[in-house]
Design a protein around this motif. Sequence first.
Motif, PDB file in Angstrom:
ATOM      1  N   ALA A 181       0.838  -1.208   0.000  1.00 35.92           N
ATOM      2  CA  ALA A 181       0.000   0.000   0.000  1.00 35.92           C
ATOM      3  C   ALA A 181       0.871   1.256   0.000  1.00 35.92           C
ATOM      4  O   ALA A 181       0.592   2.218  -0.729  1.00 35.92           O
ATOM      5  CB  ALA A 181      -0.928  -0.009   1.216  1.00 35.92           C
ATOM      6  N   PHE A 182       1.928   1.248   0.797  1.00 28.68           N
ATOM      7  CA  PHE A 182       2.816   2.403   0.852  1.00 28.68           C
ATOM      8  C   PHE A 182       3.505   2.613  -0.493  1.00 28.68           C
ATOM      9  O   PHE A 182       3.559   3.729  -1.013  1.00 28.68           O
ATOM     10  CB  PHE A 182       3.866   2.231   1.963  1.00 28.68           C
ATOM     11  N   VAL A 183       4.026   1.541  -1.062  1.00 24.01           N
ATOM     12  CA  VAL A 183       4.740   1.618  -2.341  1.00 24.01           C
ATOM     13  C   VAL A 183       3.796   2.046  -3.465  1.00 24.01           C
ATOM     14  O   VAL A 183       4.151   2.870  -4.313  1.00 24.01           O
ATOM     15  CB  VAL A 183       5.421   0.268  -2.658  1.00 24.01           C
ATOM     16  N   THR A 184       2.580   1.540  -3.455  1.00 28.08           N
ATOM     17  CA  THR A 184       1.596   1.878  -4.489  1.00 28.08           C
ATOM     18  C   THR A 184       1.277   3.366  -4.486  1.00 28.08           C
ATOM     19  O   THR A 184       1.045   3.958  -5.545  1.00 28.08           O
ATOM     20  CB  THR A 184       0.313   1.050  -4.291  1.00 28.08           C
ATOM     21  N   ASP A 185       1.306   3.989  -3.326  1.00 30.53           N
ATOM     22  CA  ASP A 185       1.027   5.432  -3.244  1.00 30.53           C
ATOM     23  C   ASP A 185       2.186   6.284  -3.754  1.00 30.53           C
ATOM     24  O   ASP A 185       2.075   7.500  -3.842  1.00 30.53           O
ATOM     25  CB  ASP A 185       0.656   5.831  -1.819  1.00 30.53           C
ATOM     26  N   GLY A 186       3.318   5.661  -4.076  1.00 30.79           N
ATOM     27  CA  GLY A 186       4.425   6.374  -4.711  1.00 30.79           C
ATOM     28  C   GLY A 186       5.334   7.099  -3.748  1.00 30.79           C
ATOM     29  O   GLY A 186       5.284   6.898  -2.532  1.00 30.79           O
ATOM     30  N   PRO A 187       6.173   7.972  -4.311  1.00 26.27           N
ATOM     31  CA  PRO A 187       7.157   8.693  -3.498  1.00 26.27           C
ATOM     32  C   PRO A 187       6.510   9.595  -2.452  1.00 26.27           C
ATOM     33  O   PRO A 187       5.374  10.055  -2.625  1.00 26.27           O
ATOM     34  CB  PRO A 187       7.921   9.529  -4.525  1.00 26.27           C
ATOM     35  N   LEU A 188       7.260   9.836  -1.390  1.00 29.94           N
ATOM     36  CA  LEU A 188       6.802  10.775  -0.368  1.00 29.94           C
ATOM     37  C   LEU A 188       6.583  12.145  -0.991  1.00 29.94           C
ATOM     38  O   LEU A 188       7.307  12.540  -1.905  1.00 29.94           O
ATOM     39  CB  LEU A 188       7.843  10.891   0.747  1.00 29.94           C
ATOM     40  N   PRO A 189       5.603  12.880  -0.492  1.00 28.87           N
ATOM     41  CA  PRO A 189       5.376  14.221  -1.023  1.00 28.87           C
ATOM     42  C   PRO A 189       6.473  15.187  -0.564  1.00 28.87           C
ATOM     43  O   PRO A 189       7.236  14.881   0.355  1.00 28.87           O
ATOM     44  CB  PRO A 189       4.026  14.615  -0.423  1.00 28.87           C
ATOM     45  N   ASP A 190       6.506  16.350  -1.190  1.00 26.13           N
ATOM     46  CA  ASP A 190       7.479  17.353  -0.768  1.00 26.13           C
ATOM     47  C   ASP A 190       6.869  18.253   0.306  1.00 26.13           C
ATOM     48  O   ASP A 190       5.755  18.018   0.770  1.00 26.13           O
ATOM     49  CB  ASP A 190       7.994  18.153  -1.966  1.00 26.13           C
ATOM     50  N   TRP A 191       7.591  19.279   0.662  1.00 26.03           N
ATOM     51  CA  TRP A 191       7.170  20.174   1.738  1.00 26.03           C
ATOM     52  C   TRP A 191       5.889  20.939   1.427  1.00 26.03           C
ATOM     53  O   TRP A 191       5.268  21.473   2.326  1.00 26.03           O
ATOM     54  CB  TRP A 191       8.283  21.158   2.052  1.00 26.03           C
ATOM     55  N   ASP A 192       5.484  20.973   0.183  1.00 25.04           N
ATOM     56  CA  ASP A 192       4.268  21.689  -0.192  1.00 25.04           C
ATOM     57  C   ASP A 192       3.001  20.862   0.007  1.00 25.04           C
ATOM     58  O   ASP A 192       1.895  21.374  -0.180  1.00 25.04           O
ATOM     59  CB  ASP A 192       4.340  22.134  -1.663  1.00 25.04           C
TER      60      ASP A 192
END
Length: 100
Positions: A7-18
Amino acid sequence: MRHEVQAFVTDGPLPDWDASEEEIDRRVAQLEAISKPVTREEARALVSCFGPDDCYGVAWTLLHLIETGPNPVLATDPGPDANEWHQRLYLRAVSGGLIP
């Protein structure tokens, strides 16, 4: 691969500070749902989830989770153009004596 990791991997990369506080909190909750240690397969999949910055420290949590698995995850130098977190994982493995 366990469902929580997938589930974590499917949601993709971590978002940035914005990113919104809600989005960051959601990703933190996903990350905290993954029990340690991770498998080699899970660690390799999680490496793809680093974003463009440290995401208010969440990237450090991801790095430490990856390091609970069989190391080294990155056995070759990712190069100067690689994501800073990939470089960090590699250099930490070198410093720890896991890579000559």
